[in-house]
Motif scaffolding. Structure first.
Motif, PDB file in Angstrom:
ATOM      1  N   ALA A 179       0.806  -1.221   0.000  1.00  0.00           N
ATOM      2  CA  ALA A 179       0.000   0.000   0.000  1.00  0.00           C
ATOM      3  C   ALA A 179       0.838   1.270   0.000  1.00  0.00           C
ATOM      4  O   ALA A 179       0.297   2.370  -0.073  1.00  0.00           O
ATOM      5  N   GLY A 180       2.164   1.145   0.099  1.00  0.00           N
ATOM      6  CA  GLY A 180       3.027   2.326   0.088  1.00  0.00           C
ATOM      7  C   GLY A 180       3.101   3.043   1.416  1.00  0.00           C
ATOM      8  O   GLY A 180       3.362   4.252   1.457  1.00  0.00           O
ATOM      9  N   LEU A 181       2.903   2.307   2.514  1.00  0.00           N
ATOM     10  CA  LEU A 181       2.866   2.920   3.838  1.00  0.00           C
ATOM     11  C   LEU A 181       4.081   2.571   4.687  1.00  0.00           C
ATOM     12  O   LEU A 181       4.068   2.787   5.904  1.00  0.00           O
ATOM     13  N   MET A 182       5.143   2.074   4.069  1.00  0.00           N
ATOM     14  CA  MET A 182       6.351   1.768   4.828  1.00  0.00           C
ATOM     15  C   MET A 182       7.084   3.060   5.187  1.00  0.00           C
ATOM     16  O   MET A 182       7.181   3.992   4.394  1.00  0.00           O
ATOM     17  N   GLN A 183       7.613   3.119   6.410  1.00  0.00           N
ATOM     18  CA  GLN A 183       8.372   4.279   6.857  1.00  0.00           C
ATOM     19  C   GLN A 183       9.811   4.192   6.362  1.00  0.00           C
ATOM     20  O   GLN A 183      10.353   3.104   6.200  1.00  0.00           O
ATOM     21  N   LYS A 184      10.423   5.367   6.181  1.00  0.00           N
ATOM     22  CA  LYS A 184      11.735   5.414   5.548  1.00  0.00           C
ATOM     23  C   LYS A 184      12.757   6.142   6.402  1.00  0.00           C
ATOM     24  O   LYS A 184      13.306   7.161   6.015  1.00  0.00           O
ATOM     25  N   ARG A 185      12.971   5.646   7.603  1.00  0.00           N
ATOM     26  CA  ARG A 185      14.080   6.140   8.401  1.00  0.00           C
ATOM     27  C   ARG A 185      14.451   5.066   9.417  1.00  0.00           C
ATOM     28  O   ARG A 185      13.632   4.210   9.784  1.00  0.00           O
ATOM     29  N   ALA A 186      15.683   5.119   9.879  1.00  0.00           N
ATOM     30  CA  ALA A 186      16.192   4.073  10.762  1.00  0.00           C
ATOM     31  C   ALA A 186      15.549   4.141  12.142  1.00  0.00           C
ATOM     32  O   ALA A 186      15.151   3.116  12.703  1.00  0.00           O
ATOM     33  N   ARG A 187      15.457   5.344  12.712  1.00  0.00           N
ATOM     34  CA  ARG A 187      14.860   5.467  14.042  1.00  0.00           C
ATOM     35  C   ARG A 187      13.344   5.417  13.928  1.00  0.00           C
ATOM     36  O   ARG A 187      12.768   6.063  13.051  1.00  0.00           O
ATOM     37  N   PRO A 188      12.680   4.663  14.778  1.00  0.00           N
ATOM     38  CA  PRO A 188      11.238   4.486  14.598  1.00  0.00           C
ATOM     39  C   PRO A 188      10.444   5.749  14.899  1.00  0.00           C
ATOM     40  O   PRO A 188      10.782   6.510  15.807  1.00  0.00           O
ATOM     41  N   PRO A 228       8.235  17.260  19.872  1.00  0.00           N
ATOM     42  CA  PRO A 228       6.912  16.805  19.434  1.00  0.00           C
ATOM     43  C   PRO A 228       6.986  16.097  18.086  1.00  0.00           C
ATOM     44  O   PRO A 228       7.926  16.282  17.308  1.00  0.00           O
ATOM     45  N   GLY A 229       5.950  15.303  17.815  1.00  0.00           N
ATOM     46  CA  GLY A 229       5.870  14.581  16.552  1.00  0.00           C
ATOM     47  C   GLY A 229       5.301  15.451  15.441  1.00  0.00           C
ATOM     48  O   GLY A 229       5.319  16.679  15.509  1.00  0.00           O
ATOM     49  N   ARG A 230       4.738  14.794  14.428  1.00  0.00           N
ATOM     50  CA  ARG A 230       4.236  15.516  13.265  1.00  0.00           C
ATOM     51  C   ARG A 230       2.971  14.849  12.747  1.00  0.00           C
ATOM     52  O   ARG A 230       2.498  13.841  13.280  1.00  0.00           O
ATOM     53  N   VAL A 231       2.412  15.421  11.669  1.00  0.00           N
ATOM     54  CA  VAL A 231       1.190  14.927  11.048  1.00  0.00           C
ATOM     55  C   VAL A 231       1.524  14.419   9.648  1.00  0.00           C
ATOM     56  O   VAL A 231       2.276  15.062   8.909  1.00  0.00           O
ATOM     57  N   TRP A 232       0.942  13.284   9.293  1.00  0.00           N
ATOM     58  CA  TRP A 232       1.121  12.694   7.967  1.00  0.00           C
ATOM     59  C   TRP A 232      -0.231  12.583   7.272  1.00  0.00           C
ATOM     60  O   TRP A 232      -1.238  12.277   7.900  1.00  0.00           O
ATOM     61  N   TYR A 233      -0.226  12.794   5.959  1.00  0.00           N
ATOM     62  CA  TYR A 233      -1.436  12.623   5.153  1.00  0.00           C
ATOM     63  C   TYR A 233      -1.109  11.711   3.984  1.00  0.00           C
ATOM     64  O   TYR A 233      -0.127  11.927   3.258  1.00  0.00           O
ATOM     65  N   TYR A 234      -1.936  10.677   3.807  1.00  0.00           N
ATOM     66  CA  TYR A 234      -1.756   9.714   2.725  1.00  0.00           C
ATOM     67  C   TYR A 234      -3.009   9.718   1.854  1.00  0.00           C
ATOM     68  O   TYR A 234      -4.119   9.469   2.343  1.00  0.00           O
ATOM     69  N   GLU A 235      -2.817   9.987   0.573  1.00  0.00           N
ATOM     70  CA  GLU A 235      -3.938  10.021  -0.362  1.00  0.00           C
ATOM     71  C   GLU A 235      -4.135   8.644  -0.982  1.00  0.00           C
ATOM     72  O   GLU A 235      -3.185   7.997  -1.441  1.00  0.00           O
ATOM     73  N   ASN A 236      -5.386   8.187  -0.985  1.00  0.00           N
ATOM     74  CA  ASN A 236      -5.748   6.906  -1.587  1.00  0.00           C
ATOM     75  C   ASN A 236      -5.762   7.068  -3.107  1.00  0.00           C
ATOM     76  O   ASN A 236      -6.538   7.838  -3.656  1.00  0.00           O
ATOM     77  N   LYS A 237      -4.901   6.309  -3.763  1.00  0.00           N
ATOM     78  CA  LYS A 237      -4.787   6.400  -5.222  1.00  0.00           C
ATOM     79  C   LYS A 237      -5.522   5.271  -5.938  1.00  0.00           C
ATOM     80  O   LYS A 237      -5.472   5.169  -7.171  1.00  0.00           O
ATOM     81  N   GLY A 238      -6.250   4.446  -5.167  1.00  0.00           N
ATOM     82  CA  GLY A 238      -6.929   3.305  -5.763  1.00  0.00           C
ATOM     83  C   GLY A 238      -5.998   2.120  -5.896  1.00  0.00           C
ATOM     84  O   GLY A 238      -4.779   2.243  -5.788  1.00  0.00           O
ATOM     85  N   GLY A 239      -6.559   0.951  -6.100  1.00  0.00           N
ATOM     86  CA  GLY A 239      -5.742  -0.246  -6.251  1.00  0.00           C
ATOM     87  C   GLY A 239      -4.983  -0.593  -4.988  1.00  0.00           C
ATOM     88  O   GLY A 239      -3.892  -1.178  -5.059  1.00  0.00           O
ATOM     89  N   LEU A 240      -5.538  -0.229  -3.818  1.00  0.00           N
ATOM     90  CA  LEU A 240      -4.900  -0.496  -2.525  1.00  0.00           C
ATOM     91  C   LEU A 240      -3.538   0.181  -2.419  1.00  0.00           C
ATOM     92  O   LEU A 240      -2.618  -0.337  -1.789  1.00  0.00           O
ATOM     93  N   ARG A 241      -3.421   1.363  -3.024  1.00  0.00           N
ATOM     94  CA  ARG A 241      -2.174   2.121  -2.961  1.00  0.00           C
ATOM     95  C   ARG A 241      -2.435   3.500  -2.374  1.00  0.00           C
ATOM     96  O   ARG A 241      -3.407   4.174  -2.719  1.00  0.00           O
ATOM     97  N   PHE A 242      -1.530   3.924  -1.487  1.00  0.00           N
ATOM     98  CA  PHE A 242      -1.577   5.260  -0.921  1.00  0.00           C
ATOM     99  C   PHE A 242      -0.316   6.019  -1.312  1.00  0.00           C
ATOM    100  O   PHE A 242       0.752   5.417  -1.482  1.00  0.00           O
ATOM    101  N   GLU A 243      -0.466   7.328  -1.447  1.00  0.00           N
ATOM    102  CA  GLU A 243       0.672   8.191  -1.764  1.00  0.00           C
ATOM    103  C   GLU A 243       0.835   9.211  -0.648  1.00  0.00           C
ATOM    104  O   GLU A 243      -0.121   9.904  -0.284  1.00  0.00           O
ATOM    105  N   GLU A 244       2.038   9.303  -0.105  1.00  0.00           N
ATOM    106  CA  GLU A 244       2.295  10.274   0.966  1.00  0.00           C
ATOM    107  C   GLU A 244       2.216  11.685   0.394  1.00  0.00           C
ATOM    108  O   GLU A 244       2.926  12.032  -0.543  1.00  0.00           O
TER     109      GLU A 244
END
Length: 581
Positions: free
Chosen positions: A172-181, A238-254
């Protein structure tokens, strides 16, 4: 930009508040208001904990039992009432974690199928992480509710494949991309662009780096009332806010930058709720802020969100002070058809009730409504629901301290504390009940998440409660009397199938009550998506449904004591008495 007097006052108060804070969790040292004379009115709802006979006996694993090192060990988790197998009965999902000193104790999150006889059976699910919260929604509009779990580390999207769940996070394109969680906290599905499918908002609590966090007692932010405790959230980024747009086909785009949320910072974000607060047809997002201003991400209808919490009166309290926002209840306490917010906070402070003027502007109604009588407990999962079916929505919240190792030195702040009900008296006032609401409310636990719904399909609201390092509580509502009720199940067609973001204004007799379908609410949890209304003595009702996008439908002659299914564009498609197999 012209600043209103209210905004100028609020901003000044906020700056002063931050400058004066001694550290640790936001707690204003508020003294409880005197309690008024009890109303003497009987409360017909009585809650008893039936988790053990129902088969919900496995304990949650979540951090150290007595001694804890990091805030991560105590700041979760969530539960869900949702019908994952589409049989018309609410099933159960429980977020699990792990234990630092015993990493082998990491266990899968727990999924239970409702047997339709008051009991549950464990269903197959293999998914684990140090979990925080859960949100549900039908991401591919196939008629099966999917799960999203926030974690310390990689969040998880679990697709419901006709009753069996498959992890599609990477696909779905929702994997995080940094070493520290990242520290995932609140999350909610919503149709942010009204294109008929569900997008996703995820918030982070704080930027957690175990190698840099001081040990308990090692700084001003690691002490509470003179007792060494885990550090945070103050003193940590503090943390942050993320938004993922549904592109169809079970895929999201950050798309956080494009949506305007990437720049939002300064809040220790917890529960996230997606509702249309200003009734403009576009779904907004409200985020509870711990020891920091809460956020209102108003949907502009142009593909972006703007943060307007302070301007709209829902970021701070009436004194212009931030509070330790944890859980969020959504409902209509004063029966004007608009969505009000009930937010829980830390001990030595009041929980807060925000009244909505119908245009997305809010007023702090805490003191006027009588909520100021309670300041003893740390509040978490919360709701605005009619617990006794008298037609007046009540407040319910669960409690529990965050410091299991401080009780010995601070006996006035016990680790395990009771749940609480504020019953609606119908005159703008609320009355607190604990023991009067049953043994399940009076029982002491260190609770966090709570889900509200009708698991036994008997026409009242039950409560599922997440208890830290204990089994969950299942609080069955044994409601006496012959008061009427109705439940509405909304199904989107042009709108997302889950109808997340849809609002209803129900007219029954002379009363009108608003409710909304949410993906996440309470504290990191998911409520029964069927909207429950108590009707008192009324036998029929009419409903106006406001679908995402602004379309309205009104249906009338709805019978009491039925579950009514309304499909967008078709009106009522089914009426059924609950309990029928």
């Amino acid at each position: 930009m012209v600043l209103s007097r209210r905004l100028i006052f609020t901003l000044a108060a906020l700056v002063c508040a931050w400058a004066a804070l001694p550290g640790q969790i936001s707690s204003r040292g508020v003294k409880a208001q005197p309690r008024g004379k009890p109303s003497g009115m009987p409360f017909l709802a009585k809650f008893s904990d039936v988790a053990a006979p129902a088969g919900l006996t496995e304990a949650v694993v979540y951090g150290g039992v007595q001694n804890i090192t990091y805030l991560t060990e105590t700041s979760g988790g969530g539960v869900a009432f949702f019908d994952f197998d589409n049989d018309g009965w609410q099933d159960v999902f429980v977020v699990n974690g792990e234990r630092l000193e015993e990493p082998s104790l990491r266990r899968s999150h727990m999924l239970y199928r409702n047997r339709r006889d008051g009991t549950f059976e464990r269903s197959e699910l293999q998914s684990s992480c140090w979990g925080m919260g859960v949100a549900t929604g039908d991401v591919d509009n196939d008629g099966w509710e999917d799960l999203f779990v926030t974690c310390l580390g990689q969040n998880r999207l679990l697709r419901n494949e006709q009753g069996r769940f498959t992890d599609i996070t990477e696909k779905a394109g929702l994997m995080q991309k940094r070493a520290r969680p990242y520290w995932g906290s609140g999350a909610t599905f919503l149709d942010g662009d009204n294109d008929g499918d569900l997008d996703l908002v995820v918030v982070n609590y704080l930027d957690f780096d175990a190698d840099r966090v001081p040990k308990p007692g090692k700084s001003a932010n690691c002490n509470w009332k003179g007792v060494p405790v885990v550090c945070g959230p103050r003193g940590l980024p503090p943390g942050r806010v993320w938004y993922y747009e549904n592109k169809g086909g079970l895929r999201f785009e950050e798309a956080s930058e494009r949506a305007g949320v990437a720049k939002i910072s300064g809040t220790y974000a917890m529960t996230a709720v997606a509702v249309d607060v200003d009734a403009d047809g576009w779904t907004d997002v409200y985020v509870a802020g711990d020891s920091s201003p809460s956020l209102l991400l108003r949907n502009t209808g142009k593909g972006t969100f703007v943060e307007e919490g302070i301007e709209r009166g829902i970021a701070l309290n009436d004194d212009g002070m931030e509070q330790a926002g944890m859980g969020i209840g959504i409902g209509d306490v004063n029966l004007d058809g608009h969505l009000d917010f009930f937010k829980t906070h830390f001990s030595d402070d009041t929980n807060i009730l925000y009244r909505n003027d119908g245009k997305g502007n809010f007023r702090d109604d805490t003191i006027a409504s009588g909520l100021g009588v309670e300041t003893r407990f740390v509040g978490w999962g919360a709701s605005i629901d009619d617990l006794d079916n008298d037609g007046l929505p009540d407040l319910f919240f669960v409690t529990g301290s965050v410091y299991p190792d401080s009780e010995g030195k601070l006996p006035a702040y016990p680790y395990k504390t009771p749940r609480s009900v504020f019953r609606n008296l119908g005159n703008g006032k609320m009355e607190q009940l604990i023991a009067e609401a049953g043994a399940g409310v009076a029982a002491a636990h260190s609770s966090r998440g709570a889900a509200f719904g009708d698991y036994d399909n008997d026409g009242d609201v039950d409560v599922l409660v997440w208890n830290r390092n204990e089994p969950v509580s299942l609080l069955r509502n044994d409601l006496s009397g012959d008061r009427k009720w109705i439940k509405l199940k909304l199904v989107g067609t042009k709108a997302n199938r889950s109808a997340i973001g849809a609002r209803v204004a129900l007219q029954y007799g002379s009363r009108k009550q608003g409710k909304a379908v949410t993906s996440q609410a309470s504290f990191y949890s998911v409520n029964d998506s069927r909207l429950h209304f108590g009707l008192g003595a009324e036998t029929t009702a009419s409903a106006t449904v406001y679908w995402p996008g602004g379309k309205q439908e009104t249906v009338s002659g709805l019978p009491a004591n039925h579950l009514v299914t309304i499909r967008e564009g078709e009106g009522v498609v089914k009426k059924e008495p609950l309990g029928a197999k």
